[in-house]
Design a protein around this motif. Structure first.
Motif, short mmCIF file in Angstrom:
data_model
loop_
_atom_site.label_atom_id
_atom_site.label_comp_id
_atom_site.label_asym_id
_atom_site.label_seq_id
_atom_site.Cartn_x
_atom_site.Cartn_y
_atom_site.Cartn_z
N TYR A 25 0.85 -1.19 0.00
CA TYR A 25 0.00 0.00 0.00
C TYR A 25 0.89 1.24 0.00
O TYR A 25 2.03 1.21 0.47
CB TYR A 25 -0.86 0.07 1.27
CG TYR A 25 -2.00 -0.91 1.35
CD1 TYR A 25 -1.81 -2.18 1.89
CD2 TYR A 25 -3.28 -0.57 0.92
CE1 TYR A 25 -2.87 -3.08 2.00
CE2 TYR A 25 -4.34 -1.46 1.03
CZ TYR A 25 -4.13 -2.71 1.57
OH TYR A 25 -5.17 -3.59 1.68
N PHE B 38 4.23 7.07 2.34
CA PHE B 38 4.46 6.07 3.36
C PHE B 38 4.05 4.74 2.75
O PHE B 38 2.89 4.54 2.41
CB PHE B 38 3.62 6.42 4.59
CG PHE B 38 3.93 5.65 5.84
CD1 PHE B 38 2.93 5.30 6.72
CD2 PHE B 38 5.23 5.29 6.15
CE1 PHE B 38 3.20 4.61 7.89
CE2 PHE B 38 5.52 4.60 7.32
CZ PHE B 38 4.50 4.25 8.19
N LEU C 48 3.49 0.80 2.93
CA LEU C 48 3.15 -0.21 3.92
C LEU C 48 2.98 -1.58 3.26
O LEU C 48 2.29 -1.71 2.26
CB LEU C 48 1.85 0.16 4.63
CG LEU C 48 1.94 1.38 5.56
CD1 LEU C 48 0.57 2.02 5.72
CD2 LEU C 48 2.49 0.97 6.91
N PHE D 145 -0.24 -5.12 9.25
CA PHE D 145 0.70 -4.24 8.57
C PHE D 145 2.09 -4.27 9.19
O PHE D 145 2.25 -4.43 10.41
CB PHE D 145 0.18 -2.80 8.60
CG PHE D 145 -0.99 -2.57 7.71
CD1 PHE D 145 -2.27 -2.85 8.15
CD2 PHE D 145 -0.82 -2.11 6.41
CE1 PHE D 145 -3.37 -2.66 7.32
CE2 PHE D 145 -1.90 -1.91 5.57
CZ PHE D 145 -3.18 -2.18 6.03
N GLY D 146 3.09 -4.09 8.31
CA GLY D 146 4.45 -3.89 8.77
C GLY D 146 4.65 -2.46 9.22
O GLY D 146 3.74 -1.64 9.09
N PRO D 147 5.86 -2.13 9.72
CA PRO D 147 6.11 -0.80 10.27
C PRO D 147 6.17 0.31 9.23
O PRO D 147 6.06 1.48 9.58
CB PRO D 147 7.46 -0.96 10.98
CG PRO D 147 8.11 -2.10 10.28
CD PRO D 147 7.01 -3.02 9.89
N GLY D 148 6.33 -0.03 7.96
CA GLY D 148 6.30 0.98 6.91
C GLY D 148 7.66 1.56 6.56
O GLY D 148 8.61 1.51 7.35
N ARG E 70 9.07 5.24 5.01
CA ARG E 70 8.73 6.62 4.60
C ARG E 70 9.70 7.03 3.51
O ARG E 70 10.90 7.15 3.76
CB ARG E 70 8.80 7.57 5.78
CG ARG E 70 8.26 8.97 5.44
CD ARG E 70 7.86 9.76 6.65
NE ARG E 70 6.88 9.09 7.49
CZ ARG E 70 5.58 9.05 7.23
NH1 ARG E 70 5.09 9.63 6.15
NH2 ARG E 70 4.76 8.43 8.06
#
Lengths: 113, 111
Positions: free
Chosen positions: A36, A88, A90, A104-107, A109
């Motif tokens: 995402y 961001f 994800l 979800f993973g931590p993402g 940025r």
């Protein structure tokens, strides 16, 4: 228990440079995997999802691509980044059964300058 | 088509109760999810409803009415740490996207 990892956590890249973001899941087998993007002030946009190795569904035409070289590894790539690719990113997984809840993973940025 | 609507922002007082509404229009329906997302962090799963009625989990409850295309998330005894965005998402098996997300409601809890 299941764990999802993403790296890098933050990234600053110039316009026109390549991109590779990695996502791995532990503690489960044959997960559904998702990428995402969340731009500032906007909702979650599904980019790609995969139900198995080598099976990728693309939701939005763009300069991004995804690959799933291993069962629990999902990679997001670009050959040439655009300013509009900032956001961001994800990664998420689900087990493909029942409610198929996505986790979800931590993402990552990403800032494209 | 698929459409999910939530208020953009809400403000509530510490210790109070707040209700965040979500309305949806989808071709198919296989459940509705609520996620919490703190600023700069990833969404975390809160609740799932597929049948009409209220599901309670501690201070958080989620309600669903399939006939009205409506859900709400109820947060009781608000704490400062509840300040976050709350995302409503619908599973629509008839669409191309496994899960359709609303744009989220940003909740600010004030003293």
């Amino acid at each position: 228990s299941q764990t999802i990892h993403q790296w890098p956590a933050t990234l600053v890249q110039p316009v026109g440079s390549p991109l590779s973001l990695e996502c791995t899941v532990e503690g489960t087998s044959n997960p559904n995997l998702y990428w995402y993007r969340q731009a500032a002030g906007r909702g979650l946009q599904l980019l790609f999802y995969s139900v198995g190795i080598g099976q990728i569904s693309s939701e939005v035409p763009q300069n991004l691509s995804a690959s799933r070289p291993q069962d629990r590894q999902f990679i997001l790539s670009s050959k040439k980044l655009l300013l509009s690719d900032s956001g961001f990113y994800l990664c998420a997984w689900s087990d493909g059964t029942g409610p198929d809840t996505q986790y979800f993973g931590p993402g990552t940025r990403l800032t494209v300058l | 088509g698929q459409n999910i609507d939530q208020p953009t922002e809400m403000t509530a007082t510490e210790g109070a109760i707040v209700q965040i509404n979500c309305t949806y229009q989808t071709s198919g329906f296989n459940g509705l999810f609520w996620y919490q997302q703190h600023a700069g962090e990833a969404p975390t799963f809160l609740s799932y409803n597929v049948l009409d009625g209220l599901e309670e989990k501690g201070r958080f409850s989620s309600f669903l009415s399939r006939s009205k295309g409506y859900s709400y998330l109820l947060l009781k005894e608000l704490q400062m740490k509840d300040s976050a965005s709350y995302l409503c998402a619908v599973s629509d098996p008839s669409g191309n996207t496994p899960l359709v997300f609303g744009k989220g409601t940003r909740l600010s809890v004030i003293a």
